[in-house]
Every structure is written in structure tokens, then in C-alpha cells.
Write an enzyme that holds these catalytic residues in place. Structure first.
Site, PDB file in Angstrom:
ATOM      1  N   ARG A 119     -45.928  54.522  41.362  1.00 29.99           N
ATOM      2  CA  ARG A 119     -45.183  55.028  40.492  1.00 29.99           C
ATOM      3  C   ARG A 119     -45.321  54.555  39.250  1.00 29.99           C
ATOM      4  O   ARG A 119     -45.448  53.469  38.411  1.00 29.99           O
ATOM      5  CB  ARG A 119     -43.944  54.466  40.891  1.00 29.99           C
ATOM      6  N   GLY A 120     -45.089  55.808  38.371  1.00 30.08           N
ATOM      7  CA  GLY A 120     -45.663  55.626  36.513  1.00 30.08           C
ATOM      8  C   GLY A 120     -44.884  54.906  35.725  1.00 30.08           C
ATOM      9  O   GLY A 120     -45.533  54.144  34.994  1.00 30.08           O
ATOM     10  N   GLU A 121     -43.384  55.329  36.070  1.00 31.11           N
ATOM     11  CA  GLU A 121     -42.452  54.243  35.045  1.00 31.11           C
ATOM     12  C   GLU A 121     -43.074  52.390  35.468  1.00 31.11           C
ATOM     13  O   GLU A 121     -42.446  51.400  34.518  1.00 31.11           O
ATOM     14  CB  GLU A 121     -41.370  54.738  35.139  1.00 31.11           C
ATOM     15  N   ASP A 122     -43.290  52.134  36.931  1.00 28.56           N
ATOM     16  CA  ASP A 122     -43.369  50.896  36.814  1.00 28.56           C
ATOM     17  C   ASP A 122     -44.674  50.601  35.931  1.00 28.56           C
ATOM     18  O   ASP A 122     -45.009  48.925  35.806  1.00 28.56           O
ATOM     19  CB  ASP A 122     -43.327  50.397  38.106  1.00 28.56           C
ATOM     20  N   THR A 123     -45.650  51.100  36.548  1.00 26.11           N
ATOM     21  CA  THR A 123     -47.452  50.566  37.112  1.00 26.11           C
ATOM     22  C   THR A 123     -48.361  50.975  36.308  1.00 26.11           C
ATOM     23  O   THR A 123     -49.301  50.456  35.732  1.00 26.11           O
ATOM     24  CB  THR A 123     -48.316  50.043  38.307  1.00 26.11           C
ATOM     25  N   ARG A 124     -48.074  52.585  35.345  1.00 24.54           N
ATOM     26  CA  ARG A 124     -49.381  53.348  35.051  1.00 24.54           C
ATOM     27  C   ARG A 124     -49.942  52.456  34.162  1.00 24.54           C
ATOM     28  O   ARG A 124     -51.280  52.806  33.492  1.00 24.54           O
ATOM     29  CB  ARG A 124     -48.652  54.440  34.430  1.00 24.54           C
ATOM     30  N   GLU A 185     -45.589  62.278  48.047  1.00 19.68           N
ATOM     31  CA  GLU A 185     -47.091  62.239  47.818  1.00 19.68           C
ATOM     32  C   GLU A 185     -47.250  61.525  49.057  1.00 19.68           C
ATOM     33  O   GLU A 185     -47.837  61.730  50.318  1.00 19.68           O
ATOM     34  CB  GLU A 185     -47.089  61.686  46.483  1.00 19.68           C
TER      35      GLU A 185
END
Length: 661
Positions: A119-124, A185
Site C-alpha cells: 500500500r503506497g501511502e503506508d510504505t512507499r 492485486e
């Protein structure tokens, strides 16, 4: 200089094309002006208005078709054309030169070693970004989606990226399940694991694995936002399945030290990529359940005893496929591993050399079979090894290759696959797993994957698909061969192929099934098999033995051999049964004795063939068995003279048949 020379022809072509476009436009304008002048002279104002409308519409269409703007000095100069033609590539090249492969690069045919789901907002910008950088520095081609995704339907390019990766890493963060995109996904990733054998590795980043598995805590809160029940059911199943896989938990590793954690993951992924995996099957339907069944026999990690397990079954049922899946699942837990494929077809010395090399990773000279067996016994006694001996047909092969349990170190596992179960019994195998045909649902899904590249088929094919599945009888080889044959075929072509199959079986399937028949070591056993295929399927075993003993065939021993080779089965009612495709194969062998003249074949069971022979009195010495079963007593009668020349006739079955003479 070379760059300028290469670009000049393309620039000239563009200029010529532009000139042609403007000439065409000029001609159109002249024609319209002439029309205007003519009609103005006649003072037809209404028509003039129509022509003006026509002019405006024409100009709009021309501009749209030409897709051009008014040329100026800048755009017509060679230098500006050159810069404009290279400006877009320069932008894309700058993006593609970054550490992460893009979706567009995948669409050009690239494949990835690792796909990272997160999840991009969490760990990108923290953990996942650092992990991707570490994998890239280790020389691993890892895919990371740089775009911020919204909605639920993942793109085709992203699906291709998942399918084209050897390993998928899932970074489970606290708000991972907030994202419908991430969950879709994940569903696709788990599908690729089941269908394509992809390795899936979960990472639990500041989240308890049990929260993912049971969808509690933050995951429970996330699911309150999702309302589509069908999707929620799929998402929950995927989360549970993924969280049960072996992976990494940050909170319980290196005291949460991320740098060390990432280094460990990178080393582990590198090892997995370097290790030898087998391509199990294009679509792995039903494999997981069979691997689970056999893993219960193996008990890997439960004890230090040496276990030898056998997998038996008819040709084409999937024994080798299952063995490869087991190898992929467990080989990392052993100090040495070897997969000896198609043992039946190879020389023992060559197999011994391969076994020694696979386990010891050094070339070893083998002067004789006896010397090779001694080396195996001496070198492997202290090693925990996994050895798979595939497609054995002689117990001597096993004795020379794997000897006995004392040849191997504690915790070793030996797996043997064969079509001939008597080999396993003679070698004193501890456990025998009898491979099962696919159930109806598995068969339909496997056929759909091969025929339509999907888990289900279009509605107009449903009835035909069921017919194909009935024909294959759950045999995975047949489903794969026919599914591939039917790929991209119309409904009419499906019907035609099905009609053909009823008369002419597929050669690829027949060849595999015929191996066991060809390996029957005497003519009596082959004749027993053909008699059963043509006359005795569904009859009581004791009655069949009595009939065949009357023919001098030693049927008790013969049927036992057929049972061991998985050519026949005995059901709970003590009736002799045979897989439909083996029956087709046996009858095809008889039909091939003389395709054109039934009277020249050894066995006759088809009513039309028997009718021809009896009506025309064409019986010959070639006929050993004849069966004619009519539904009721008919007016037609046959002369007993038709049997006069059947000097070798030993089996005769007539029901509701009227004879004269």
C-alpha cells in the site's frame, strides 16, 4: 554526424507529407470558392448558405483527418523537428533510468524476478522503497508500481507484471486492506501461485500475522468500508491463504531493525532465485491438495527417520507433476537434493553420475554400476537428502540407485513414482500414495485454462466442455492435450473434434497410455488386457477369471499384474473396471490390426462389425472373440455357417440373437 544523417530522411518525409496535406486543403478551398461564385451569380442565397455550412464541415473534417496545425517557421526547420522528435523519448528515458521498472517496460516483453505488492501511502517512501533499492542493488529485477492507484480494477499491464514474475512479495501493513486495489492485486497473486506455481512471500510490517489471517484489528476496521459481498469473500480468502505462507515478521526479527531485516530478505530472495526450481505445469489445478496429502506421508521436520514414499498411478494422471511440486515445496529443507526424471528410459551409470553430482555438487567418476551403488552408500550416509526417482519400471533400478534406508542420513526422504505398483511392493515401500484422477470441478477448470486461458469457459461452450471432460475421465494429460487442441476454436470446430475423438483417439494421449501395455512382459497378459477392454468391463472379477482360465490364460496372476500397472481396477462390488481412455486405447489396438476389414481382427464387439461378418458369413481364423448384445429378440437371424471358419474362436457372447442351422 551519424545521428544527423539518420534523422534527415524522416524529416524530409514529414515535410513532404505536410506539403501534400496543405495542397489537398488548397484544392478543396478553390473548389468551394468556385461553387460560391457560381451560385452567388444566380442569387440563390439559400444554396449559398448551404454551401457555407458544407465549407465549415469540410474544413473540420480535413483538420481532424490531417491532425495538423498551421505551420510556422519554427516547426518547419530541421533543427526544431529533430528536437521535437526526441523530446518525448528523453522524458521517458529519464523515468526508465530510475531504479524501478515501469509498466510500459513490461509491455515491451520484460519479465521480472520479483513483484512487490504494497500500500503506497503506508510504505512507499520508507520500508518498501528501501527494500526495492536493496533488491535492485543485489542485481534482482524487481517490479514496483510507481503510480498511486485508485479504484478496484487493476490494469492489464499490472496483471501481466504479476504473471511475469517468479516471486511475489506482499508487504502487509496496517492499512493494506483499506485499498481495494491492493486486495484485487493480492487475489491475482494468489491465483498465480495456484495456477502458475509462483512463489509468494509475505512480509508483516508492523502488523500481527494473525490480524491478517483472521481479519481482526485494523483489518477488521478496513472491511467495514467494503460493501461488495462477493469481492469481500474473495479478499478474505486471499488474505487468509497468503498469511498462512512462510514469510517474515518484522516485529519478531532483529528486534525490529529494518536495515538488518531488509538485508536478510534480500539474501533469502537471492538464494531462492538462484536455486533450481522445476516448471511444474502451465496451470496447477488441484496440485496443492495432492501435495498436502503426500506431505502428511512425508512428515518432513517431524522426525529424523529415513522415509521412502511411493506414488503410483496410470500414465498421464500427473505423478511426475506432483513429484515436481513436492520438490519445489520442500527441497530447501535438505542438505542435498536430486530429481532423477524418466528413469525407465536411461542407463543406470548415467543416473548414478547425475545423483552423485546433484547431491555432492562435484563430478564423480563411476566405473561400473556396482561402484556407483557403493559410492552412493558411502557418500550419503551422513547427509539429509531429498531424492525423487521418477518413472521407475524395474526394482533393480531402485536397488542400484537408492539401495535402502541405511544409504542416507537422518531425516532423508526418498520419493518414487511408477506406473507399476508391484515395483514399490517388492522394494518394501513404507507408504504408497495412489494418484487420483481429477474430480469434475478440477477437470472443468483445467480444461478452461488450456482452452480459454481462463478459469471458466464462455456460456456457449459449456455443454461441449462437459462432453470433453466426460471423455477425459479426469486424466490431466488428456485435459491438457485436448484443451490446447481446442484453444481459439469455434463451437463448430469443438463439435467436429469431439465427433472425431469418438472414432480416432488423440495420438499424444494414446502414446503415453500405451507405455504400460507395451511393458507387459508376455503375450498372455496383453491378451487378457485386450479381452477386458473389449468384453469384460463391469463384469464380476471371479466370473472373468473363470472365463479366462478356461482359455488357458492364468487369469488370477494376469489380472494382478494389470492391477499393479494401473491398467484395471476392482470396485467395491468386485467388478473389473477400466479408465475410459485405457478402454479406447485397448480397442484401438485391436482396430489397428486391420482398419478396413473387421473379419481380419482378433476381437469383434461393435454391433455393425459383427453384423457385417455374420450376415455375409465372412468369419475367419483371426477372430478369437465375438460379442453381440441386442436389446430384444429381433426378426433378423444369422446362419451358424458364419462361424464355420472361426477356428480360433474362444469367447462368444450372444444376447437376444436368433441363429438358424
Amino acid at each position: 554526424m551519424k545521428i544527423n544523417i539518420a534523422k534527415k530522411p524522416s524529416i524530409c518525409l514529414k515535410k513532404l507529407k505536410a506539403m501534400d496535406n496543405w495542397l489537398s486543403l488548397g484544392k478543396l478551398l478553390i473548389m468551394v470558392l468556385v461553387l460560391l461564385s457560381y451560385h452567388y451569380a444566380h442569387r440563390n442565397s439559400g444554396l449559398v448558405f448551404d454551401v457555407l455550412i458544407f465549407l465549415l464541415c469540410s474544413l473540420g473534417l480535413v483538420f481532424r483527418q490531417m491532425n495538423i496545425s498551421v505551420p510556422d517557421k519554427t516547426s518547419s526547420s530541421p533543427s526544431s523537428l529533430s528536437s521535437s522528435s526526441t523530446s518525448s523519448p528523453s522524458i521517458s528515458s529519464s523515468s526508465s533510468s530510475s531504479a524501478s521498472p515501469s509498466l510500459s517496460s513490461f509491455s515491451k516483453g520484460s519479465l521480472y524476478e520479483v513483484f512487490i505488492s504494497f500500500r503506497g501511502e503506508d510504505t512507499r517512501k520508507n520500508f518498501t522503497g528501501h527494500l526495492h533499492e536493496a533488491l535492485t542493488k543485489a542485481g534482482i529485477n524487481a517490479f514496483i508500481d510507481d503510480e498511486l492507484r485508485r479504484g478496484e480494477d487493476i490494469t492489464t499491464e499490472l496483471v501481466q507484471a504479476i504473471q511475469g514474475s517468479r516471486i511475489s512479495i506482499i508487504v502487509f501493513s496496517r492499512r493494506y486492506s483499506d485499498s481495494s486495489w491492493c486486495l484485487e492485486e493480492l487475489v491475482k497473486i494468489m491465483e498465480c501461485r495456484r495456477m502458475l506455481g509462483q512463489l509468494v512471500l509475505p512480509i508483516f510490517y508492523d502488523v500481527d500475522p494473525s490480524h491478517v489471517r483472521k481479519q481482526t484489528s485494523s483489518f477488521a476496521q478496513s472491511f467495514l468500508k467494503h460493501t461488495d459481498e462477493k469481492k469481500v469473500e474473495r479478499w478474505r480468502a486471499a488474505l487468509t491463504e497468503a498469511s498462512n505462507l512462510p514469510g517474515w515478521d518484522l516485529r519478531n526479527t532483529f528486534d525490529g531493525h529494518e536495515a538488518k531485516f531488509i538485508r536478510m530478505i534480500t539474501n533469502d530472495v537471492t538464494t531462492k532465485l538462484n536455486n533450481k526450481y522445476f516448471d511444474v505445469a502451465p496451470y496447477q489445478v488441484g496440485i496443492d491438495t495432492r501435495v498436502l496429502d503426500i506431505s502428511n506421508y512425508l512428515g518432513i521436520g517431524d522426525s529424523d527417520d529415513v522415509r521412502v514414499i511411493g506414488i503410483s498411478g496410470m500414465g498421464g494422471i500427473g505423478k511426475t507433476t506432483i513429484a515436481k511440486a513436492i520438490y519445489n515445496e520442500f527441497y530447501e529443507r535438505f542438505e542435498g537434493k536430486s530429481f532423477l526424471e524418466k528413469v525407465r528410459e536411461k542407463k543406470l551409470e548415467k543416473l548414478q553420475k547425475q545423483l552423485l553430482f546433484d547431491i555432492l555438487q562435484t563430478k564423480t567418476k563411476v566405473s561400473s554400476v556396482a561402484a556407483g551403488t557403493a559410492l552412493v552408500r558411502e557418500r550419503f550416509r551422513r547427509l539429509k537428502v531429498l531424492v525423487i526417482v521418477d518413472d521407475v519400471d524395474d526394482v533393480k533400478q531402485l536397488r542400484e540407485l537408492v539401495g535402502n534406508c541405511h544409504f542416507f542420513g537422518p531425516g532423508s526422504r526418498i520419493i518414487i513414482t511408477t506406473k507399476n505398483e508391484s515395483v514399490l511392493k517388492e522394494f518394501a515401500i513404507q507408504k504408497i500414495y495412489r494418484a487420483k484422477v481429477m474430480d469434475r470441478e478440477e477437470a472443468l477448470e483445467l480444461l478452461s485454462w488450456h482452452a480459454f486461458r481462463s478459469s471458466s469457459c464462455p456460456s456457449q461452450y459449456l455443454a461441449l466442455e462437459r462432453e470433453v471432460v466426460n471423455y477425459c475421465g479426469g486424466l490431466s494429460l488428456a485435459l491438457e492435450v485436448l484443451g490446447s487442441t481446442l484453444f481459439k476454436r469455434s463451437v463448430d470446430e469443438w463439435r467436429s473434434i469431439l465427433d472425431e475423438l469418438k472414432i480416432i483417439p488423440r495420438g499424444e494421449i494414446q502414446a503415453q497410455l500405451k507405455i504400460s501395455y507395451n511393458e507387459l512382459n508376455d503375450n498372455y497378459k496383453r491378451r487378457i488386457f485386450l479381452d477386458i477392454a473389449c468384453f469384460f468391463i463391469g463384469m464380476d472379477k471371479n466370473d472373468v477369471i473363470q472365463i479366462l482360465d478356461g482359455c488357458g490364460f492364468y487369469a488370477t496372476t494376469g489380472i494382478k499384474v494389470l492391477l499393479d500397472r494401473c491398467l484395471v481396477t476392482i470396485n467395491r462390488e468386485n467388478k473389473i473396471m477400466m479408465h475410459d481412455l485405457l478402454r479406447y486405447m485397448g480397442r484401438d489396438i485391436v482396430h489397428a490390426e486391420n482398419p478396413d476389414f473387421p473379419r481380419e481382427r482378433s476381437r469383434l464387439w461393435r454391433p455393425e462389425d459383427v453384423n457385417d461378418v455374420l450376415i455375409d458369413k465372412f468369419g475367419t481364423e483371426k477372430i478369437e472373440g465375438l460379442a453381440l448384445n441386442l436389446p430384444s429378440l429381433e426378426n433378423t437371424s444369422f446362419s451358424t455357417k458364419a462361424f464355420k471358419n472361426m477356428k480360433r474362436l474362444r469367447l462368444l457372447q450372444l444376447n437376444y440373437v436368433r441363429l438358424t442351422g
